[in-house]
Each structure stands twice: as structure tokens, then as C-alpha cells.
Design a protein around this motif. Structure first.
Motif, short mmCIF file in Angstrom:
data_model
loop_
_atom_site.label_atom_id
_atom_site.label_comp_id
_atom_site.label_asym_id
_atom_site.label_seq_id
_atom_site.Cartn_x
_atom_site.Cartn_y
_atom_site.Cartn_z
N GLY A 126 0.79 -1.22 0.00
CA GLY A 126 0.00 0.00 0.00
C GLY A 126 0.83 1.28 0.00
O GLY A 126 0.38 2.30 0.53
N ASP A 127 2.00 1.25 -0.62
CA ASP A 127 2.84 2.45 -0.68
C ASP A 127 2.09 3.59 -1.38
O ASP A 127 1.48 3.39 -2.43
N GLU A 128 2.14 4.76 -0.80
CA GLU A 128 1.45 5.91 -1.39
C GLU A 128 2.22 6.50 -2.56
O GLU A 128 1.62 7.10 -3.46
N SER A 129 3.55 6.35 -2.56
CA SER A 129 4.39 6.85 -3.63
C SER A 129 5.28 5.73 -4.16
O SER A 129 5.70 4.86 -3.40
N VAL A 130 5.55 5.79 -5.45
CA VAL A 130 6.47 4.84 -6.08
C VAL A 130 7.40 5.65 -6.98
O VAL A 130 7.22 6.85 -7.16
N GLY A 131 8.40 4.99 -7.55
CA GLY A 131 9.29 5.75 -8.41
C GLY A 131 10.42 4.90 -8.96
O GLY A 131 10.36 3.67 -8.93
N VAL A 132 11.44 5.58 -9.47
CA VAL A 132 12.60 4.92 -10.06
C VAL A 132 13.86 5.60 -9.57
O VAL A 132 13.86 6.79 -9.23
N CYS A 133 14.93 4.82 -9.56
CA CYS A 133 16.25 5.34 -9.25
C CYS A 133 17.23 4.86 -10.31
O CYS A 133 17.14 3.71 -10.76
N ILE A 134 18.14 5.72 -10.71
CA ILE A 134 19.26 5.30 -11.55
C ILE A 134 20.42 5.02 -10.60
O ILE A 134 20.94 5.92 -9.94
N MET A 135 20.79 3.76 -10.52
CA MET A 135 21.72 3.27 -9.50
C MET A 135 23.00 2.75 -10.13
O MET A 135 22.96 2.07 -11.16
N ARG A 136 24.12 3.06 -9.52
CA ARG A 136 25.40 2.51 -9.95
C ARG A 136 25.50 1.08 -9.42
O ARG A 136 25.41 0.85 -8.22
N MET A 137 25.71 0.14 -10.31
CA MET A 137 25.69 -1.25 -9.92
C MET A 137 27.00 -1.68 -9.26
O MET A 137 28.08 -1.26 -9.66
N GLU A 138 26.85 -2.52 -8.25
CA GLU A 138 27.99 -3.10 -7.56
C GLU A 138 27.63 -4.54 -7.20
O GLU A 138 26.58 -5.05 -7.61
#
Length: 307
Positions: A126-138
Motif C-alpha cells: 500500500g505504498d502511497e508513492s512509487v518511483g525509479v532510481c538510476i543506480m550505480r551497480m555493484e
């Protein structure tokens, strides 16, 4: 920039289209063709289909852990590798190849929902907000620093629509990140480990409906469902996939009971009623609840249960 793209489903195909519009995509890595459908024919991934439409070179190695696949990637001389729902772990040898490393378009607001099913888990919780992240992979599981983050209201979206929305959002965020890398202005933000949560993959039957649970929990299962993980229920002995449902305010239906009246199909839960709006009976196509009720003739008082 010279970009190698790695991805598999429709979410990733959306990102690929946008990246290819602005950058030199020198290679696309995706999962091998798999047997799908009743005809049991090999079918390409959505990313492979888009790559072929765009005339991009496609590679489908079964693993990236062998020297041959790593040499193939290195031979493309990528500035950066862009990854979106690839479905394959990248070993350190691969992470070290691109000049700017590997970046991942992750469909969550990291560090919330690291892992395989961030969209489904966000809906289920039931998260009120969602989104995306550009992440540096490790080496760790979605533990890398992020540079661009975008957020939108969840707004009661189902998994399919949310995936489409976040794919568009992620593509735009990735283009910003690539521009920052080119300009040397990219800034990486470490994740807060104390706030990390994990989006474990959806298990078989996990999204099935249960009359012992509350209305909202069952409604969220329907919204989080997909063809791979449907929400099933047994209505008066008939197995169905519930495709669309919503809480029915003010309805008086006992837990585990079915109320069919006025073309509406209500399922009693532990704290109220869930209205089924669309469903797919076993062996039949999708239909609205009213059409299903036209042939619904249970014996005695109708009840429903988890499959």
C-alpha cells in the motif's frame, strides 16, 4: 555515448527505445528466446523485438560469467552499460568493463524495495508513492549509490499500468543520468542502509484471494497480479482468475459468502466485501462480472474460498 543495453521485459524495451534515440547503442543483451504459449514455440523477449526493429545488434548469452561473453562485451568498447530488468546477475568482471561502469534503472525508491519484485511489493504494502532510481551497480543486491530519482503517487494503479508509468519515468531519468556522465557533473548519493527493504519475488499462489483476510489486502493482490502471477479464487467450486476488483463500501456480506445481486458480484472478506468487476473462469476468456453471473447457478448458499 557508446551504450550497451541489457534488459528483457516490456519495461526494459520502453527504456531501450528512448536511449537509442539519443545515444549510440552498440549492443543489446537480453535473455535467450523461451518457449511460451500453448503452441510451445520459441518467442523472443520484448527487448529483442525492439532491438531488431531498431536494427541494433542483439546478443543472448545464457550467462555472463564465462570468458567468452565477457570478451564479447569488452569488444564493444562501451562507455556505459545500462541495465533494466535484465534478469541476470552481472559478475564483477562485467561491472568493471564499461568506462563509466554499469547503471541500473530500478523501479523503486531505493533503498525501499531492493530486489526482484519492487512494483508488486509496493502495491501489496500500500505504498502511497512509487518511483525509479538510476543506480550505480555493484556486487550487492541493489545496494549501489544513485544519481537520479523520480517519484509519482501510486494512485491505486495496478501492476501493468504502474510498470508502464515507471518505464517512461525511468527512461527519462536514465537520459538525465547519461547526460550528467558525459558532462562530468554526475553526483552519487549513498543509500541509507537502515531504511532498506527487500522485494522478494512473488511466489506461486501468493496473490490468490483469501476470505480470511481483509478487503484491502485482497484488493491489493488483484492490483499486483499479472499473467505470471494471477489472483485466483474458488467461487462456489469454480476456479476463476480475478482480473479487476475493488472494495464495496457499505455492503453486508458475511466472510466467505458470495452475494450476487443486480449484476454485481460481491465476495465477503473478514472486514467487508470485495466487488469483482472482471474475471476469467478456468478454460474461458475474460469477462465482466455481469456476464459471469448470467451462467452462475450454484447449489445452496454460495461460498468462496482460496484455491
Amino acid at each position: 555515448m557508446r551504450v550497451v543495453f541489457m534488459g528483457t521485459p516490456a519495461f526494459a524495451a520502453t527504456v531501450l527505445r528512448e536511449v537509442a534515440n539519443q545515444h549510440d547503442v552498440v549492443g543489446v543483451f537480453t535473455q535467450p528466446d523461451k518457449v511460451r504459449g500453448r503452441g510451445k514455440k520459441l518467442a523472443p523477449t520484448p527487448v529483442k523485438l525492439v532491438a531488431e526493429q531498431l536494427g541494433l545488434p542483439v546478443f543472448t548469452p545464457a550467462t555472463l560469467k564465462d570468458a567468452e561473453s565477457q570478451a564479447l562485451l569488452a569488444g564493444l568498447s562501451p562507455d556505459v552499460a545500462c541495465v533494466a530488468a535484465y534478469g541476470m546477475i552481472l559478475p564483477q568482471e562485467v561491472l568493471d568493463i564499461p568506462a563509466h561502469g554499469c547503471v541500473n534503472v530500478h523501479a523503486s525508491l531505493l533503498p525501499r524495495w531492493r530486489g526482484a519484485a519492487p512494483i508488486e511489493r509496493a502495491i501489496l504494502e500500500g505504498d502511497e508513492s512509487v518511483g525509479v532510481c538510476i543506480m550505480r551497480m555493484e556486487k550487492g543486491l541493489d545496494t549501489g549509490d544513485w544519481c537520479v530519482r523520480r517519484e509519482i503517487p501510486a494512485g491505486g494503479m495496478g501492476a501493468a499500468r504502474m510498470s508502464d508509468e515507471l518505464a517512461e519515468l525511468g527512461a527519462a531519468a536514465l537520459l538525465v543520468a547519461l547526460q550528467q556522465m558525459e558532462q562530468g557533473s554526475v553526483a552519487w548519493t549513498p543509500q541509507d542502509e537502515s531504511a532498506a527493504t527487500y522485494a522478494n519475488k512473488i511466489e506461486k499462489g501468493e496473490l490468490d484471494l483469501d476470505p480470511a483476510d481483509g478487503v484491502e489486502a485482497n484488493a491489493r493482490r488483484v492490483r499486483a497480479a499479472s499473467d505470471a502471477h494471477p489472483s485466483k479464487a474458488c467461487l462456489a467450486g469454480r476456479l476463476v482468475v480475478v482480473e479487476k476488483a475493488a472494495p464495496a463500501s457499505g455492503a453486508d456480506v458475511g466472510g466467505g459468502r458470495i452475494l450476487a445481486a443486480g449484476g454485481r458480484l460481491l465476495l465477503g472478506c473478514s472486514d467487508g466485501a470485495l466487488e469483482v468487476l472482471a474475471l476469467k473462469p478456468a478454460g474461458k476468456g475474460s469477462m465482466e462480472a455481469k456476464a459471469f453471473l448470467a451462467g452462475f447457478r450454484p447449489e445452496g448458499e454460495p461460498v468462496w474460498a482460496r484455491p
